[in-house]
Write a protein that holds these residues in place. Sequence first.
Motif, short mmCIF file in Angstrom:
data_model
loop_
_atom_site.label_atom_id
_atom_site.label_comp_id
_atom_site.label_asym_id
_atom_site.label_seq_id
_atom_site.Cartn_x
_atom_site.Cartn_y
_atom_site.Cartn_z
N GLN A 99 9.61 6.11 3.64
CA GLN A 99 8.93 4.87 3.97
C GLN A 99 7.49 4.98 3.48
O GLN A 99 6.81 5.98 3.70
N VAL A 115 3.71 4.00 3.69
CA VAL A 115 2.77 3.52 4.71
C VAL A 115 1.35 3.75 4.21
O VAL A 115 1.13 4.36 3.16
N GLU A 160 -1.50 6.25 8.32
CA GLU A 160 -0.26 6.34 9.09
C GLU A 160 0.58 7.57 8.73
O GLU A 160 1.63 7.78 9.34
N HIS A 196 2.54 7.75 1.13
CA HIS A 196 1.68 6.61 0.81
C HIS A 196 1.90 6.16 -0.64
O HIS A 196 2.60 6.82 -1.42
#
Length: 381
Positions: free
Chosen positions: A136, A138, A142, A225
Amino acid sequence: MLSTTLRCAWCSSLFPPLSFSTKPLSSSSSSSSSLHYSPWSGLQSWRENPLNKYRLWGPNGPEPLPPSPCTPLEVCEGPMALASSLAEMGSLVLSTSDPLTKSKLSHLAYSRWRTEHLPIGDSQAPYRPARPAKPQLVSPKEIPAPKNSGLPLNAYMLHNLAHVELNAIDLAWDTVVRFSPYSKILGEGFFADFAHVADDESRHFAWCSQRLAELGFNYGDMPAHNLLWRECAKSSNNVAARLVAIPLVQEARGLDAGPRLVQKLIGFGDSRTSNIVARIADEEVAHVAVGVHWFVSVCQKMARAPCSTFKDLLKEYNVELKGPFNYSARDEAGIPRDWYDTSSTPEVKQDKSEPLSQVYERLACIISMENENSSLNRPPG
């Protein structure tokens, strides 16, 4: 960002348009270290190296993969096998979402181009590279701290490096594909070098992925990221800015961080992972050296001082440059210190007499004239 298409009015039919930023940048002289940089001594040997098939990390270091049936199937058949140019193959790599398949296709693309002597060609890069469902993506804030990631420290650091290497495959191929319409300006060597970089990065990702699996984890087991691709995307309209943002800033950060990461892994007691990271960091010198070489080449064609142009592009494209710097590795790669370290040389007065856009226009006309002369001198038939 606004851009303008620059052509020489009397020779537009001979020269393809090239988009550059319209924002004027200062033209200034630079120190002798910038104008006469010392290139990496191993650059030509790196270029002439045979295809590197050492994509497995064995007990004593890199090893070639054992002979096996070609898997997955798309690596052997399908669009990649039918592609007829380097740019077309690069576009297919960018459009592949599975990380290991992307890595294998990257190696196949470079191998085919080297062995079959395919042309550079011309293709369109996707707006953004295909990505797997995991990790994921982010914001940097995060990203979990090591203690909250669910991974031990060595796997945590290795996962971060694997993410960098996967992005690096796409960054190199995007440079090849996105600027393929200008191959006559940049020259075949530019595309050969960045396809070679993409092949190296695909091997680095394979090593990281293998070691993660040995530790009981996979790429995608923690969030990551998208900063690397963001830096790539904002330089999509300017080859000089791309060279600054990616090899001269992002990859150079790898030279800075590599030794520290190696020491942390040694302290953790994981010598196998530290050896992989040390080897990757050592090979990144070539990638930064490639960026320096082609940035200086582009600046020479534009009659621009590399040092001031580097600093101007950092400002215009909002590219962050921060230390601490690994001076010895950067020196080896050929980045003059006064490009990035303001404490190394006194500030040079800027001469704002000529906007950079005018320099680009002059460059377009000169190259167009060269193309015209080449066409006139070419034997018929």
